[in-house]
Design a protein around this motif. Structure first.
Motif, PDB file in Angstrom:
ATOM      1  N   VAL A 137     -15.492  37.548 -18.199  1.00 14.35           N
ATOM      2  CA  VAL A 137     -15.364  36.350 -17.484  1.00 14.35           C
ATOM      3  C   VAL A 137     -16.668  35.761 -16.809  1.00 14.35           C
ATOM      4  CG1 VAL A 137     -14.488  35.148 -15.258  1.00 14.35           C
ATOM      5  CG2 VAL A 137     -12.958  36.488 -17.125  1.00 14.35           C
TER       6      VAL A 137
ATOM      7  N   LEU B 212     -18.855  34.587 -19.635  1.00 14.66           N
ATOM      8  CA  LEU B 212     -18.539  33.137 -19.914  1.00 14.66           C
ATOM      9  C   LEU B 212     -19.162  32.211 -18.789  1.00 14.66           C
ATOM     10  CD1 LEU B 212     -14.677  33.685 -21.045  1.00 14.66           C
ATOM     11  CD2 LEU B 212     -16.773  32.991 -22.278  1.00 14.66           C
ATOM     12  N   LEU B 213     -18.992  32.559 -17.538  1.00 10.72           N
ATOM     13  CA  LEU B 213     -19.438  31.615 -16.462  1.00 10.72           C
ATOM     14  C   LEU B 213     -20.847  31.572 -16.527  1.00 10.72           C
ATOM     15  CD1 LEU B 213     -17.041  32.906 -13.546  1.00 10.72           C
ATOM     16  CD2 LEU B 213     -17.082  30.563 -14.830  1.00 10.72           C
TER      17      LEU B 213
ATOM     18  N   ALA C 161     -22.752  31.981 -19.264  1.00 15.88           N
ATOM     19  CA  ALA C 161     -22.915  30.972 -20.486  1.00 15.88           C
ATOM     20  C   ALA C 161     -22.736  29.509 -20.175  1.00 15.88           C
ATOM     21  CB  ALA C 161     -21.904  31.479 -21.589  1.00 15.88           C
ATOM     22  N   VAL C 162     -21.838  29.164 -19.155  1.00 16.14           N
ATOM     23  CA  VAL C 162     -21.540  27.858 -19.040  1.00 16.14           C
ATOM     24  C   VAL C 162     -22.717  27.147 -18.323  1.00 16.14           C
ATOM     25  CG1 VAL C 162     -20.028  26.192 -17.484  1.00 16.14           C
ATOM     26  CG2 VAL C 162     -19.092  28.027 -18.683  1.00 16.14           C
TER      27      VAL C 162
ATOM     28  N   LEU D  96     -25.690  26.942 -20.742  1.00 15.28           N
ATOM     29  CA  LEU D  96     -25.555  25.869 -22.016  1.00 15.28           C
ATOM     30  C   LEU D  96     -25.695  24.532 -21.336  1.00 15.28           C
ATOM     31  CD1 LEU D  96     -22.914  27.911 -24.119  1.00 15.28           C
ATOM     32  CD2 LEU D  96     -25.037  27.284 -24.860  1.00 15.28           C
ATOM     33  N   ARG D  97     -25.197  24.410 -20.164  1.00 16.69           N
ATOM     34  CA  ARG D  97     -25.076  23.022 -19.396  1.00 16.69           C
ATOM     35  C   ARG D  97     -26.436  22.182 -19.914  1.00 16.69           C
ATOM     36  NH1 ARG D  97     -24.184  23.335 -13.502  1.00 16.69           N
ATOM     37  NH2 ARG D  97     -22.041  24.089 -14.133  1.00 16.69           N
TER      38      ARG D  97
ATOM     39  N   ALA E 223     -28.892  22.772 -22.235  1.00 24.68           N
ATOM     40  CA  ALA E 223     -29.160  22.410 -23.464  1.00 24.68           C
ATOM     41  C   ALA E 223     -28.113  21.558 -24.259  1.00 24.68           C
ATOM     42  CB  ALA E 223     -29.214  24.059 -24.226  1.00 24.68           C
ATOM     43  N   ALA E 224     -26.739  21.634 -23.751  1.00 18.79           N
ATOM     44  CA  ALA E 224     -25.828  20.894 -24.334  1.00 18.79           C
ATOM     45  C   ALA E 224     -26.120  19.459 -24.040  1.00 18.79           C
ATOM     46  CB  ALA E 224     -24.522  21.503 -24.020  1.00 18.79           C
TER      47      ALA E 224
ATOM     48  N   GLU F 124     -28.794  18.079 -25.911  1.00 19.61           N
ATOM     49  CA  GLU F 124     -28.546  17.904 -27.549  1.00 19.61           C
ATOM     50  C   GLU F 124     -27.559  16.628 -27.575  1.00 19.61           C
ATOM     51  OE1 GLU F 124     -26.232  21.103 -29.059  1.00 19.61           O
ATOM     52  OE2 GLU F 124     -27.889  22.311 -29.335  1.00 19.61           O
ATOM     53  N   ARG F 125     -26.648  16.504 -26.716  1.00 20.82           N
ATOM     54  CA  ARG F 125     -25.630  15.465 -26.505  1.00 20.82           C
ATOM     55  C   ARG F 125     -26.371  14.119 -26.363  1.00 20.82           C
ATOM     56  NH1 ARG F 125     -20.087  14.313 -25.862  1.00 20.82           N
ATOM     57  NH2 ARG F 125     -19.709  12.867 -24.282  1.00 20.82           N
TER      58      ARG F 125
ATOM     59  N   ALA G 203     -28.462  13.093 -29.271  1.00 17.11           N
ATOM     60  CA  ALA G 203     -27.415  12.854 -30.469  1.00 17.11           C
ATOM     61  C   ALA G 203     -26.881  11.287 -30.293  1.00 17.11           C
ATOM     62  CB  ALA G 203     -26.033  13.916 -30.638  1.00 17.11           C
ATOM     63  N   LEU G 204     -26.736  11.037 -29.022  1.00 21.38           N
ATOM     64  CA  LEU G 204     -26.254   9.554 -28.279  1.00 21.38           C
ATOM     65  C   LEU G 204     -27.432   8.639 -28.698  1.00 21.38           C
ATOM     66  CD1 LEU G 204     -24.233  10.428 -25.232  1.00 21.38           C
ATOM     67  CD2 LEU G 204     -23.300   9.534 -27.352  1.00 21.38           C
TER      68      LEU G 204
END
Lengths: 215, 282
Positions: free
Chosen positions: B247, B250-251, B253-254, B257-258, B260-261, B264-265, B268-269
């Motif tokens: 857990v 995972l936290l 990683a959140v 990744l926030r 970098a994601a 990326e988003r 892409a947009l």
């Protein structure tokens, strides 16, 4: 909320939008799916143990633990099978399909949670039946979503049977770990169930060799 | 005239001598039948045995079923009394329940076996109950009355509802898949022990196959009563640690990744917006 909707879309097998198909975004969706599954599982656990405060509180930890560890123990076998099968499907597609299935399955549990709690408080027999029934339905839904999610994201020309091997291995491993983890976490339900004794109990009830004694 | 002869002292002496002689002859004729019970009983040989426990208010009742060899069973059927010796004497707090045809042999204050006769019942299988007063906490002596000898005997440690005795293997036993048995015990030997006793094979790990000789050398067996909850608790801490670690990962990683994601988003947009301005992707 947007991420949750995206996850539901993915779980339903819809194509991943272009803005969500980056590597980091996929990883983020996988992690979000797992964390959301923990919340859904905790909600169901609370409902299943709602007849006693102690059991309900314990289930808030136990049910998510069973779900998460079954995923963690099944994933390496699935990834190995994916590598060995030589399928052309992306690893992140497989992982997204898997976590999408877990997400969908636990979502079913969460949706059933109020009904399970209500029946546990108002009926002597329907509560446990509904509790076990919701688990069966969640497993079925999760499996369907996983298989459909992976199959729909196959690149054109990829043979379906190559991807079925990692899917089957992952599902098989998860089922085997679920049985034992549920037994370790027992009691989850207020009643004793067939899954409380783990594989020993299941094997005992199915594998018996009655032999006549010496006269 | 005859009356006169009867009254003579010579005739009376003759009758007395005759009476003594007849008495001696009668004693000689009946002597072998009277000596039979005083002869020490011969030993009953056991081909197999099954011991199943059940919980009682005082502790455990061991339901013992000894399967005698055909020869021993025949001897008993013909009226002989045989001794069935235990591998180790019963401990304090252990006693054989009274039943017709079964009598405990007590030596130095401990039951070391039983004497069995025809009243115990027909057939090769002899049953008795050994009551063991115990608290079922922690490691304790296995109270099953294993018979002396080399026959493979079965101790079923299943107490029901997943609770079972878990025997400490020591030097004489080794754990197999779903059972505990002396090293080198073949599947056929276990199968034969099961066949003799009618034991229903179960994949629980609660079945313990032992030989009386091994138990005697070891001085008895020790076992612990383990409940399903206790079994689960063994790994609970480890599982909780693994769960907590995953857990936390995972936290973490959140958070990681926030950014970098998000980039990326946004890229892409932006790309899709540019594509739309340029009239679609080329």
């Amino acid at each position: 909320m947007g991420t949750l909707v995206t996850l539901i879309d993915i779980a339903c097998g819809r194509p991943i939008p272009a803005e969500d198909s980056g590597r980091s975004r996929r990883m983020q969706l996988i992690v979000f799916a797992l964390l959301a599954s923990l919340v859904f599982a905790a909600v169901w656990g609370l409902a299943a143990g709602s007849r006693s405060a102690g059991l309900a509180l314990a289930n808030v930890y136990k049910v998510p633990m069973v779900v998460l560890l079954s995923c963690a123990f099944a994933a390496p076998a699935g990834l190995l099978a994916w590598r060995l099968s030589g399928t052309r499907v992306r690893g992140s597609d497989l992982a997204l399909g898997f976590t999408g299935g877990v997400f969908g399955g636990t979502l079913v549990l969460a949706v059933f949670a109020p009904l399970v709690a209500l029946y546990y408080h108002s009926s002597a027999w329907a509560g446990p039946v509904l509790g076990l029934g919701s688990v069966g339905l969640a497993l079925l839904t999760g499996t369907t979503m996983f298989v459909r999610g992976v199959v729909r994201r196959l690149e054109p020309g990829t043979k379906m049977r190559t991807v079925l091997l990692p899917v089957a291995v992952t599902l098989g491993m998860q089922l085997l770990t679920l049985v034992q983890l549920a037994s370790l976490a027992s009691p989850i339900f207020p009643e004793r169930t067939v899954f409380g004794g783990g594989i020993d109990h299941l094997a005992q009830s199915s594998h018996t060799l009655p032999i006549a004694p010496a006269e | 005239m005859l009356r006169d002869h009867v009254r003579t002292p010579a005739f009376r002496r003759m009758v007395l001598v005759l009476h003594v002689l007849l008495g001696l002859a009668g004693t000689a004729l009946t002597a072998p039948a009277q000596a039979q019970p005083h002869k020490p009983a011969s030993v009953a040989r056991v081909a197999g045995a099954l011991f199943t426990p059940s919980r009682t208010d005082e502790g455990i009742a061991w339901h013992a079923q000894w399967v005698l060899t055909p020869e021993s069973a025949t001897e008993i059927a013909e009226g002989a009394s045989l001794e069935l010796r235990f591998a180790v004497p019963l401990a304090d707090g252990e006693e054989v329940e009274q039943k017709p045809g079964v009598a405990a042999i007590v030596e130095n204050g401990h039951v070391t076996g039983i004497v069995i006769d025809r009243a115990a019942g027909p057939g090769r299988t002899l049953s008795a109950v050994v009551r063991h007063r115990t608290s079922l906490d922690g490691s304790q002596r296995y109270g099953a009355p294993v018979a002396a000898g080399s026959a493979l005997q079965i101790i079923d440690g299943d107490l029901g509802a997943g609770t079972r005795f878990e025997v400490e293997p020591g030097r004489i036993l080794e754990k197999g898949v779903g059972h505990v048995a002396p090293p080198g015990t073949s599947h056929a030997a276990r199968e034969e022990a099961r066949r003799l006793t009618g034991y229903t094979a179960r994949v629980t790990g609660a079945a313990v196959y032992v030989r009386g000789e091994d138990v005697r050398v070891e001085g008895g067996l020790a076992a612990t009563v383990v409940t399903p909850r206790a079994r689960g608790h063994r790994g609970a801490i480890g599982i909780a640690v693994v769960f907590g670690a995953i857990v936390l990962a995972l936290l973490a990683a959140v958070r990681r990744l926030r950014h970098a994601a998000g980039v990326e988003r946004a890229d892409a947009l932006l790309a899709s917006e540019l594509d739309a301005l340029e009239g679609g992707p080329r």
